[in-house]
Design a protein around this motif. Structure first.
Motif, PDB file in Angstrom:
ATOM      1  N   LEU A  34       0.812  -1.208   0.000  1.00 52.41           N
ATOM      2  CA  LEU A  34       0.000   0.000   0.000  1.00 52.41           C
ATOM      3  C   LEU A  34       0.854   1.272   0.000  1.00 52.41           C
ATOM      4  O   LEU A  34       0.327   2.374  -0.082  1.00 52.41           O
ATOM      5  N   ALA A  87      -5.758  -1.615  -3.822  1.00 47.63           N
ATOM      6  CA  ALA A  87      -6.896  -1.351  -2.931  1.00 47.63           C
ATOM      7  C   ALA A  87      -8.224  -1.524  -3.655  1.00 47.63           C
ATOM      8  O   ALA A  87      -9.227  -1.911  -3.047  1.00 47.63           O
ATOM      9  N   GLU A  88      -8.238  -1.272  -4.945  1.00 48.58           N
ATOM     10  CA  GLU A  88      -9.483  -1.343  -5.714  1.00 48.58           C
ATOM     11  C   GLU A  88      -9.824  -2.748  -6.146  1.00 48.58           C
ATOM     12  O   GLU A  88     -10.998  -3.137  -6.160  1.00 48.58           O
ATOM     13  N   ARG A 143      -9.912  -7.012   2.003  1.00 52.99           N
ATOM     14  CA  ARG A 143      -9.391  -6.108   0.969  1.00 52.99           C
ATOM     15  C   ARG A 143      -8.345  -5.194   1.587  1.00 52.99           C
ATOM     16  O   ARG A 143      -8.474  -4.762   2.745  1.00 52.99           O
ATOM     17  N   PRO A 144      -7.297  -4.873   0.843  1.00 53.92           N
ATOM     18  CA  PRO A 144      -6.295  -3.944   1.346  1.00 53.92           C
ATOM     19  C   PRO A 144      -6.911  -2.577   1.616  1.00 53.92           C
ATOM     20  O   PRO A 144      -7.696  -2.067   0.808  1.00 53.92           O
ATOM     21  N   ASP A 145      -6.567  -2.012   2.756  1.00 48.17           N
ATOM     22  CA  ASP A 145      -7.130  -0.728   3.157  1.00 48.17           C
ATOM     23  C   ASP A 145      -6.147  -0.021   4.080  1.00 48.17           C
ATOM     24  O   ASP A 145      -5.954  -0.446   5.227  1.00 48.17           O
ATOM     25  N   ALA A 200      -6.406   2.558   5.733  1.00 47.75           N
ATOM     26  CA  ALA A 200      -7.015   3.172   6.907  1.00 47.75           C
ATOM     27  C   ALA A 200      -7.338   2.166   8.005  1.00 47.75           C
ATOM     28  O   ALA A 200      -7.699   2.559   9.122  1.00 47.75           O
ATOM     29  N   THR A 201      -7.209   0.879   7.716  1.00 48.71           N
ATOM     30  CA  THR A 201      -7.525  -0.172   8.693  1.00 48.71           C
ATOM     31  C   THR A 201      -6.248  -0.652   9.369  1.00 48.71           C
ATOM     32  O   THR A 201      -5.264  -0.946   8.679  1.00 48.71           O
ATOM     33  N   LEU A 256      -5.672  -4.519   6.317  1.00 43.62           N
ATOM     34  CA  LEU A 256      -6.684  -5.344   5.659  1.00 43.62           C
ATOM     35  C   LEU A 256      -8.030  -5.150   6.338  1.00 43.62           C
ATOM     36  O   LEU A 256      -8.128  -5.224   7.575  1.00 43.62           O
ATOM     37  N   ALA A 257      -9.068  -4.927   5.530  1.00 46.43           N
ATOM     38  CA  ALA A 257     -10.444  -4.815   6.028  1.00 46.43           C
ATOM     39  C   ALA A 257     -11.214  -6.053   5.596  1.00 46.43           C
ATOM     40  O   ALA A 257     -11.243  -6.410   4.414  1.00 46.43           O
TER      41      ALA A 257
END
Length: 406
Positions: free
Chosen positions: A265, A274-275, A377-379, A381-382, A386-387
């Protein structure tokens, strides 16, 4: 400090007085004294997998610190003894032979080549080991503790998530890029099994562990793949998604957990990753909303406030949970020899990890200890990167494949 995960077996044994009762009557072997049980960690602290290894060790430290705070096992505190191999087989052998006489078993062996190199001696010395791997090829070895769902079953679960979401359907072409290693070949078994049973066309491409995957992604685009599974290194995962983006090919990707690193990321591929990337994992992502992962996250923040976590923390912690359940069963039999631990391993089932993995069962020889997977999913902000998008689940096809003994 919150009360962390204790398996039902551990609670019952401690309550019955196993920890601390008649220690002099317990049979003991290497690595066991009147006051301590030593476990080995043969890992990569300075090589390509050092980041995940260091965080997995934090998970061990977290779990065994809590366990020792409750009195340990059979009145003995558990201590870890480490050797760094830097992902070099020769160094790993040196480290193994230095540790082996000093420990009851190995809570960590990092690296498939290292696991393969020490396996013959493990058989001779009767030691139990938990490799940092989910390869189905290890399931028939009575000395190997594989904690969680194997690579092939993760692939089936991940593809079924796409199938149930309407992304892929019978008649579609699915791609799979996999490294030419035990990891990649085992993962490919999952996509082959799924394609056969769901009437899909599978196009697979094998690559060396450090190879450029751009040509393989271009091949799958030309073949008309509707989705691509990656059983690759994190670097190759990032390159695969970036190549797809450069080609203007908006296909969804899935990847085995070992093929993802949150550092992706911070790469130029971050937006596309991320998408369009989903990570399929046998271990809970760090920020999973389940009792076990929540408690681990809270305790990790208290103990290591300046360390950025990932799911490797949960991986280390749940290996500790599994190993402790085995040792507690050996304690109940008053036998902390290596043979006693092996017998306990073969008799251990229904280990509740409270969502860190599916329920663990080691008593079925040749079968995975769990068959459920998370999808995330890669995130950025988490916490942990991973979220979760799908909680623990098992495809009906996994149950079918599981009827075949390995």
């Amino acid at each position: 400090m919150r009360n962390l995960i204790v398996t039902t077996a551990v609670i019952a044994l401690v309550a019955s007085g196993c920890a601390g009762e008649d220690e002099d009557q317990v049979q003991t072997g290497p690595g066991v004294t009147d006051t301590t049980i030593s476990l080995g960690v043969l890992t990569d602290l300075t090589g390509p997998f050092s980041a995940t290894s260091l965080l997995r060790i934090k998970g061990y430290e977290l779990f065994f610190g809590e366990l020792n705070g409750r009195g340990g096992i059979c009145g003995r505190k558990v201590e870890l003894k480490q050797e760094d191999h830097g992902y070099d087989v020769s160094r790993a052998l040196d480290g193994y032979f230095a540790l082996e006489p000093e420990v009851l078993g190995f809570v960590d062996v990092t690296g498939a080549p290292m696991t393969e190199a020490i396996e013959p001696d493990l058989m001779q010395t009767r030691a139990l080991a938990a490799p940092a791997s989910w390869s189905a090829s290890l399931l028939g070895n009575p000395h190997m503790v594989v904690v969680g769902t194997t690579y092939d079953l993760d692939v089936i679960n991940g593809l079924d998530h796409l199938r149930q979401s309407g992304v892929i359907a019978p008649g579609d072409t699915v791609g799979h890029v996999h490294v030419d290693s035990d990891y990649g070949r085992n993962a490919l078994e999952g996509s082959e099994f799924a394609a056969e049973h769901w009437g899909m066309r599978l196009v697979s491409r094998s690559v060396a562990e450090t190879a450029d995957v751009s040509a393989q992604i271009a091949d799958l685009r030309a073949a008309g793949a509707k989705a691509v599974f990656l059983s690759t290194s994190p670097q190759q995962t990032a390159l695969a998604v970036a190549t797809s983006e450069n080609l203007g090919w908006k296909v969804p990707f899935l990847v085995n957990a070992v093929g993802y690193d949150p550092l992706i990321l911070e790469s130029p591929a971050a937006g596309a990753v991320a998408e369009r990337l989903l990570v399929v994992s046998p271990i809970a992502p760090f920020a999973t909303d389940a009792p076990g992962p929540r408690d681990v996250a809270a305790a990790f923040g208290e103990k290591f406030p300046d360390v950025e976590p990932t799911g490797s923390v949960d991986h280390g912690y749940v290996i500790g949970v599994a190993f402790a359940a085995i040792l507690e069963k050996a304690c109940a039999e008053r036998d902390l020899t290596r043979d006693g631990v092996l017998r306990a391993f073969a008799d251990t089932n229904a280990v509740d990890t409270r969502g860190l993995t599916g329920q663990l069962r080691f008593s079925l020889a040749g079968r995975p200890s769990s068959t459920q997977s998370y999808v995330a999913r890669p995130d950025p902000a988490t916490p942990g990167g991973l979220a979760v998008v799908a909680d623990l689940f098992e495809s009906d096809l996994v149950a079918l494949k599981g009827t075949r003994a390995r």
